[in-house]
Enzyme design. Sequence first.
Site, PDB file in Angstrom:
ATOM      1  N   GLY A 227       0.795  -1.231   0.000  1.00  0.00           N
ATOM      2  CA  GLY A 227       0.000   0.000   0.000  1.00  0.00           C
ATOM      3  C   GLY A 227       0.819   1.268   0.000  1.00  0.00           C
ATOM      4  CD  GLU A 268       2.031  -9.024   2.237  1.00  0.00           C
ATOM      5  OE1 GLU A 268       2.065 -10.130   2.776  1.00  0.00           O
ATOM      6  OE2 GLU A 268       0.970  -8.360   2.096  1.00  0.00           O
ATOM      7  N   PRO A 269       5.037  -4.785  -1.159  1.00  0.00           N
ATOM      8  CG  PRO A 269       7.091  -4.126  -2.071  1.00  0.00           C
ATOM      9  CD  PRO A 269       6.490  -5.013  -1.017  1.00  0.00           C
ATOM     10  N   GLY A 270       3.206  -3.745  -4.005  1.00  0.00           N
ATOM     11  CA  GLY A 270       2.801  -4.071  -5.362  1.00  0.00           C
ATOM     12  C   GLY A 270       3.059  -2.844  -6.215  1.00  0.00           C
ATOM     13  CE1 TYR A 311      -9.825   0.100  -7.250  1.00  0.00           C
ATOM     14  CE2 TYR A 311      -8.407   0.089  -9.182  1.00  0.00           C
ATOM     15  CZ  TYR A 311      -9.007  -0.580  -8.135  1.00  0.00           C
ATOM     16  OH  TYR A 311      -8.780  -1.913  -7.978  1.00  0.00           O
ATOM     17  CB  CYS A 337     -19.932   0.782 -26.999  1.00  0.00           C
ATOM     18  SG  CYS A 337     -19.512   1.066 -28.707  1.00  0.00           S
ATOM     19  CE1 TYR A 365      -3.062  -4.564  -7.833  1.00  0.00           C
ATOM     20  CE2 TYR A 365      -2.099  -2.407  -7.434  1.00  0.00           C
ATOM     21  CZ  TYR A 365      -2.326  -3.702  -7.040  1.00  0.00           C
ATOM     22  OH  TYR A 365      -1.789  -4.162  -5.856  1.00  0.00           O
TER      23      TYR A 365
HETATM   24  C1  PLP Z   1      -2.805  -6.099  -3.082  1.00  0.00           C
HETATM   25  C2  PLP Z   1      -2.014  -6.501  -1.898  1.00  0.00           C
HETATM   26  C3  PLP Z   1      -0.791  -5.895  -1.624  1.00  0.00           C
HETATM   27  C4  PLP Z   1      -0.187  -4.796  -2.474  1.00  0.00           C
HETATM   28  O1  PLP Z   1      -0.887  -3.607  -2.481  1.00  0.00           O
HETATM   29  P1  PLP Z   1      -0.244  -2.331  -3.211  1.00  0.00           P
HETATM   30  O2  PLP Z   1      -1.190  -1.237  -2.969  1.00  0.00           O
HETATM   31  O3  PLP Z   1      -0.145  -2.666  -4.670  1.00  0.00           O
HETATM   32  O4  PLP Z   1       1.099  -2.106  -2.621  1.00  0.00           O
HETATM   33  C5  PLP Z   1      -0.086  -6.350  -0.517  1.00  0.00           C
HETATM   34  N1  PLP Z   1      -0.574  -7.324   0.284  1.00  0.00           N
HETATM   35  C6  PLP Z   1      -1.758  -7.933   0.042  1.00  0.00           C
HETATM   36  C7  PLP Z   1      -2.224  -8.995   0.942  1.00  0.00           C
HETATM   37  C8  PLP Z   1      -2.517  -7.536  -1.050  1.00  0.00           C
HETATM   38  O5  PLP Z   1      -3.704  -8.113  -1.269  1.00  0.00           O
END
Ligand code: PLP
Length: 412
Positions: A227, A268-270, A311, A337, A365
């Site tokens: 996050g 857990e960075p995404g 979003y 459309c 995403y």
């Molecule tokens: C989606 C998710 C993340 C990553 O979130 P980001 O906003 O992309 O950093 C980390 N941990 C868990 C469990 C998730 O579901």
Amino acid sequence: MHLTNDRYTLGGVDMLSLVEEFGSPLYVYDAATIERQYKRLDTAFAGIEHHIKYACKALTNVNILRFVRQIGAGLDTVSLNELQLGLKAGFEANDIVYTPNNVSFDEVKEAIALGAQLNLDNLPMLEKLGQAYGGSVPVSVRINPHIMAGGNEKISTGHINSKFGISITQVDDIVRVAEKYGLDIAGLHMHTGSEIVDTDIFLQGAQILMEAGRRFKTIRFFDFGGGFKVPYKADDKETNIEELGSRLSALCHEEMKQRGSNFYICLEPGKYLVSEAGMLLARVNVVKQTPATTFAGVDTGLNHLIRPMFYKAYHDITNLSNPHGAVRPFSVAGYICETDNFAWERDIADIREGDVLAFHNAGAYGMMMASNYNSRPRPAEVFIVNGKAHLIRRRETLEDLLRTQILLDMSA
Ligand SMILES: *Cc1c(COP(=O)(O)O)cnc(C)c1O
């Protein structure tokens, strides 16, 4: 992205040439940006033993997974297929966290058989785990600390109405189940949502999690989720990762003294790793004046990048074809459309038919949430590594759309 001699480049590659070679729309990812973000996070948390698990739902192309493994990350997965993709990409099973939500226990059993680190988020599942495995499978527990980390309700997962995690008010129940089955509670986990801007609130959540952790002697780690916010516009707030890193490390060291035992942490960075690394390139088909605005209609839409409509996400847009064009307001809309505006009255260098636009922050995403709506094939993906562009997913075709369909005999 750099502008040199009137041409935009990404990772040393000319961006317009990418569209000439691979067509449009096109997702492009830059390895160097992913590595920069990884190193920045890694350095920010140098004060404490930490494991970075890339939350791969943001972008799961196996080449991206192989790259993040190479630079030292583990993986956070939310489905068995993500777990399998991680294994295919060469991750050790025990470097992969499996954090499912509302899946069947059969799926959990499969993840255990594959050797992933299990992270469960409901009490009935913990009971089932205890009944089937006793304390033989280490498990971490996802807690909902009931903090609102930021963003809106769609992306925040730590609030009271969230479906995620076991409520912090139910820790007694976790203790009861853990004692009943002798569960090995290896860690506590939280992931409070996708837009952490306020370090204080995040630290509050971490504090709550670690206090709950005092109830479990078996704990080896705390997982603080992802996050971490990246800027989407020039004046955007982002997570101050260096401040967060040093303050969280200090908080953890205090907690270790309290507990009288050491632990490591997981992140857990995404978005943080891959958002800025990605661009979606699209060609302008139509420039249309209406009484309200000037539309630039592009050869992509909410089928390929749903974030603006889903979003209300802001994505910067650059006109790659006219770097020095006079800047004026354009509304950029897709070809689906459905109302699929990417931007309304946005200042962009003069857009002409045939120009190529780049949508920024499309690495996370973007492609992962793409669909075949309007029977449009999904884009190709290109990965730029060491100054060279590699096709890592070909564009879909009509045959791909038909591949899973079964033709009935209508004459019977
Ligand atoms: C989606 C998710 C993340 C990553 O979130 P980001 O906003 O992309 O950093 C980390 N941990 C868990 C469990 C998730 O579901």
